[in-house]
Design a protein around this motif. Structure first.
Motif, PDB file in Angstrom:
ATOM      1  N   ASP A 217       0.862  -1.175   0.000  1.00 16.97           N
ATOM      2  CA  ASP A 217       0.000   0.000   0.000  1.00 16.97           C
ATOM      3  C   ASP A 217       0.903   1.231   0.000  1.00 16.97           C
ATOM      4  N   GLY A 218       0.530   2.225  -0.775  1.00 18.31           N
ATOM      5  CA  GLY A 218       1.369   3.422  -0.914  1.00 18.31           C
ATOM      6  C   GLY A 218       1.681   4.130   0.382  1.00 18.31           C
ATOM      7  N   ASP A 219       0.869   3.905   1.425  1.00 19.17           N
ATOM      8  CA  ASP A 219       1.172   4.550   2.714  1.00 19.17           C
ATOM      9  C   ASP A 219       2.339   3.851   3.434  1.00 19.17           C
ATOM     10  N   GLY A 220       2.758   2.707   2.898  1.00 14.85           N
ATOM     11  CA  GLY A 220       3.908   2.006   3.479  1.00 14.85           C
ATOM     12  C   GLY A 220       3.595   1.195   4.715  1.00 14.85           C
ATOM     13  N   LEU A 221       2.351   1.214   5.179  1.00 12.01           N
ATOM     14  CA  LEU A 221       2.006   0.505   6.421  1.00 12.01           C
ATOM     15  C   LEU A 221       1.570  -0.932   6.165  1.00 12.01           C
ATOM     16  N   THR A 222       0.915  -1.174   5.035  1.00 13.64           N
ATOM     17  CA  THR A 222       0.422  -2.518   4.746  1.00 13.64           C
ATOM     18  C   THR A 222       1.214  -3.084   3.573  1.00 13.64           C
ATOM     19  N   TYR A 223       1.805  -4.257   3.781  1.00 14.21           N
ATOM     20  CA  TYR A 223       2.599  -4.844   2.700  1.00 14.21           C
ATOM     21  C   TYR A 223       2.637  -6.357   2.805  1.00 14.21           C
TER      22      TYR A 223
END
Length: 341
Positions: A217-223
């Motif tokens: 996810d672009g927010d960097g929190l979910t991957y």
């Protein structure tokens, strides 16, 4: 003068790569790696090991880009060699998806990873909650194998690896000429750096061999980052939290967020929870210092504060730290020559 004695403090990805770089550049040095914990007990062992850079706010972009390019080039060569499997390095393709298009059109690293492009409408149908995405191929290090592989290479070069808790760098001044500080979050206590803060990361390692592509996810929190033996699901970024205990509610939240991106993960097995403290700072500290006390001297090189970017830039920063070690060796040789005169 006798061969310079060099101690590298820290045995995570930054410490081992720096020791390896110094050993390659200065084979005459007597090098020792000192660490309270080696793999599998380091912060690096928790990391997903994906080469997707995270911006350091006070490090110039051109410097971050150089570090990333040097790291990518180095690991790409390993991924194309017979050492790839043992080192745990492989290429992985996937997507970075956004609910709203990002402010910057292209990230600074887009021309270093392979095949970077905007996602097609057909690809975006896989992620109905997201409106925009980027597709590319990058590298992933499976961390424990990579650290073991570096340890093996260091031993083959005659580098000593010693388990030892270093309370302060000055305690090493009678044993070593140069100390390289790669202590990660431990540098906060080791050198009193209050700019260095922990950013707690909790991840899940799961068995889901059918997952072949990464999703971030672009927010960097979910991957979702597939490795050789497990898939890493993340994550958290909890500033100034020192807790190394897994939090069950966080585990549930991470699993739920990842399943919303990749529903097949609901069938994942063998969930293992890991926690690590990222050593975060406004900029990586790469610096040379000369310490002295009552006539005694110690040359110190700092290489820490990589935050979430340890794997993405470790070889680039190791090369820069090695240049600083070279300057220290030149200073030692200069002082030795003057002493003879």
């Amino acid at each position: 003068m006798a061969a310079p004695r060099v101690a590298v403090v820290g045995a995570g990805v930054v410490g081992l790569s720096t020791a390896l770089c110094v050993a390659d550049a200065f084979p005459a040095c007597a090098i020792t790696v000192l660490a309270q914990r080696f793999t599998p007990g380091t912060t690096s062992d928790v990391a997903a090991g994906m080469l997707i850079p995270h911006r350091a706010p006070e490090t110039p972009i051109h410097v971050q880009k150089r570090w990333f390019k040097e790291t990518f080039t180095y690991l790409f060569a390993i991924s194309n060699s017979t050492a790839a499997s043992e080192a745990g390095i492989h290429l992985v393709s996937g997507w970075q998806v956004f609910k709203n298009p990002p402010g910057e059109e292209l990230p600074f690293w887009s021309d270093i990873v392979l095949g970077f492009r905007s996602m097609s409408e057909a690809e975006l149908q896989k992620f109905p909650q997201h409106r925009y995405g980027q597709a590319f191929t990058t590298l992933k290090c499976d961390c424990p194998p990579y650290l073991l592989w570096m340890e093996k290479r260091l031993k083959a070069k005659g580098v000593q690896l010693h388990t030892r808790k270093v309370a302060n760098l000055w305690e090493l001044h009678s044993e070593y000429d140069i100390v390289v500080n790669c202590a990660g979050i431990g540098a906060r206590q080791l050198v009193g750096d209050q700019q260095l803060i922990p950013v707690r990361g909790q991840v899940l390692k799961v068995h889901a061999p059918w997952v072949k592509n990464f999703v971030r996810d672009g927010d960097g929190l979910t991957y979702i980052y597939p490795g050789i033996n497990s898939v890493t699901l993340g994550g958290t970024r909890e500033k100034e939290s020192w807790s190394l205990s897994p939090d069950p509610s966080t585990t549930k939240a991470i699993f739920g967020r990842c399943c919303s991106l990749e529903p097949s993960l609901r069938a994942a097995r063998d969930v293992e929870v890991k926690v690590g403290l990222r050593p975060s700072r406004a900029s990586v500290r790469l610096q040379r210092e000369a310490w002295s006390h009552e006539g005694a001297k110690l040359l110190v090189v700092h290489n820490y504060g990589h935050g979430s970017g340890g794997f993405s830039m470790h070889w680039g920063t190791a090369k820069e730290a090695t240049q600083l070690v070279g300057e220290c060796i030149a200073a030692l040789q200069g002082s030795s020559s003057r002493a003879k005169l």
